[in-house]
Write an enzyme that holds these catalytic residues in place. Structure first.
Site, mmCIF file in Angstrom:
data_model
loop_
_atom_site.group_PDB
_atom_site.id
_atom_site.type_symbol
_atom_site.label_atom_id
_atom_site.label_comp_id
_atom_site.label_asym_id
_atom_site.label_seq_id
_atom_site.Cartn_x
_atom_site.Cartn_y
_atom_site.Cartn_z
ATOM 1 C CG ASN A 12 -1.692 1.248 1.416
ATOM 2 O OD1 ASN A 12 -1.802 2.055 0.486
ATOM 3 N ND2 ASN A 12 -2.254 1.443 2.600
ATOM 4 C CE LYS A 14 0.280 3.532 4.829
ATOM 5 N NZ LYS A 14 0.005 3.695 6.237
ATOM 6 C CG HIS A 99 -5.778 1.828 5.193
ATOM 7 N ND1 HIS A 99 -5.378 2.791 6.090
ATOM 8 C CD2 HIS A 99 -4.704 1.007 5.021
ATOM 9 C CE1 HIS A 99 -4.125 2.558 6.443
ATOM 10 N NE2 HIS A 99 -3.692 1.484 5.802
ATOM 11 C CD GLU A 101 -3.099 5.565 6.738
ATOM 12 O OE1 GLU A 101 -3.078 5.628 5.491
ATOM 13 O OE2 GLU A 101 -2.179 5.072 7.414
ATOM 14 C CD GLU A 169 -3.445 -2.702 7.272
ATOM 15 O OE1 GLU A 169 -2.348 -2.967 6.767
ATOM 16 O OE2 GLU A 169 -4.047 -1.636 7.081
ATOM 17 N N GLY A 175 2.411 2.041 10.831
ATOM 18 C CA GLY A 175 3.396 3.112 10.726
ATOM 19 C C GLY A 175 4.094 3.457 12.029
ATOM 20 C CB SER A 215 4.978 -1.985 12.143
ATOM 21 O OG SER A 215 4.586 -0.644 12.385
HETATM 22 C C1 PEP Z 1 -0.794 0.160 6.019
HETATM 23 O O1 PEP Z 1 -0.916 1.368 5.949
HETATM 24 O O2 PEP Z 1 -1.638 -0.577 5.486
HETATM 25 C C2 PEP Z 1 0.350 -0.380 6.734
HETATM 26 C C3 PEP Z 1 0.334 -1.638 7.067
HETATM 27 O O3 PEP Z 1 1.372 0.493 7.003
HETATM 28 P P1 PEP Z 1 2.805 0.139 7.659
HETATM 29 O O4 PEP Z 1 3.291 -1.141 7.053
HETATM 30 O O5 PEP Z 1 3.678 1.301 7.292
HETATM 31 O O6 PEP Z 1 2.580 0.007 9.126
#
Ligand code: PEP
Length: 253
Positions: A12, A14, A99, A101, A169, A175, A215
């Site tokens: 992703n 983003k 997601h 976000e 997630e 992040g 992460s």
């Molecule tokens: C995400 O935004 O879907 C995600 C998993 O981000 P990160 O791997 O940076 O934690």
């Protein structure tokens, strides 16, 4: 991992990526060698401005592309929105929906996410439906209940295993460099698989790919990917570095 399920590692990007950054995608394609191809599917979800060119750059690589969101509407006077059909037309095979976000920054609720997943399916995209609890919800012992409610509200009924991907997630892991314990991931993924059986039926639920996201890095991928019912990863930050993304894919293989 679930032995009978072919894993998927999806990146992703983003709101990151200009044309020059397609070099990341082509570098991933160069590293997606025969042994990786035999073992794991890859997908890259760039911003929609790059979807067409990313798909073109990846032709012949067997790496799929996906959108990061889609409109619930099929077409019309919805300035700024991108429909699922447009994503498919640009070459996408997947579409991330729900997601955290989008849930947090855009106030998307479960009903909206379900409508987006249905819009994605109408355009023959495979929705990657994201669920996950906040830190406060986990600390209050509500993580399982929250995720179960999200699943119930945002996953359309009647999809087959190939038409649906779920990404767990935890919001607090995205992040941040933090990850849940393997035991917590195992408990959550088992609950997701069992609840999915009530939504899409037992046979379909047994084959749906359940990704872990939050992460994921080369240093923790092997441990996370070895957890029961984890069938791949949704990767944010590390998907912007070809070598890290490939290392995560190797951990799945
Ligand atoms: C995400 O935004 O879907 C995600 C998993 O981000 P990160 O791997 O940076 O934690």
């Amino acid at each position: 991992m679930t032995r009978s399920i072919r894993p998927l590692v999806a990146g992703n990007w983003k709101m990151n990526g200009l044309k020059a950054d397609l070099a990341i995608a082509t570098e991933v394609a160069r590293g997606y060698d025969a042994s990786l191809k035999a073992a794991v599917d890859l997908a890259i979800c760039p911003p929609s401005t790059l979807l067409f060119t990313a798909t073109a750059a990846l032709i012949g690589s067997r790496i799929a592309t996906g959108g990061q969101d889609c409109s619930v509407q099929p077409a019309g006077a919805f300035t700024g929105e991108v429909s699922a059909a447009m994503l498919a037309d640009a070459g996408a095979s997947f579409c991330i929906v729900g997601h955290s976000e989008r849930r947090t920054l855009h106030g998307e609720d479960n009903a909206t996410i379900r409508a987006k997943a249905e819009a994605a399916r109408k355009a023959l995209l495979v929705p990657i439906i994201c669920v996950g609890e906040t830190q406060g919800e986990r600390e209050a012992g509500k993580a399982l209940a929250v995720v179960r409610r999200q699943l119930k509200g945002s996953v359309p009924e009647g999809l087959d295993a190939a038409s649906l991907v779920i990404a767990y997630e935890p919001v607090w892991a995205i992040g941040t460099g933090l990850t849940p314990t393997a035991a917590d991931v195992a408990e959550m993924h088992a609950a997701i698989r069992s609840d999915l059986a009530r939504i899409v039926g037992k046979n379909a639920a047994a084959g749906v790919r359940l990704l872990y996201g939050g992460s994921v890095k080369p240093s923790n991928a092997a441990e996370l990917m070895n957890v029961a019912n984890v069938d791949g990863a949704l990767v944010g930050g590390a998907s912007l570095k070809a070598e890290e993304f490939l290392a995560i894919a190797r951990a799945c293989a």
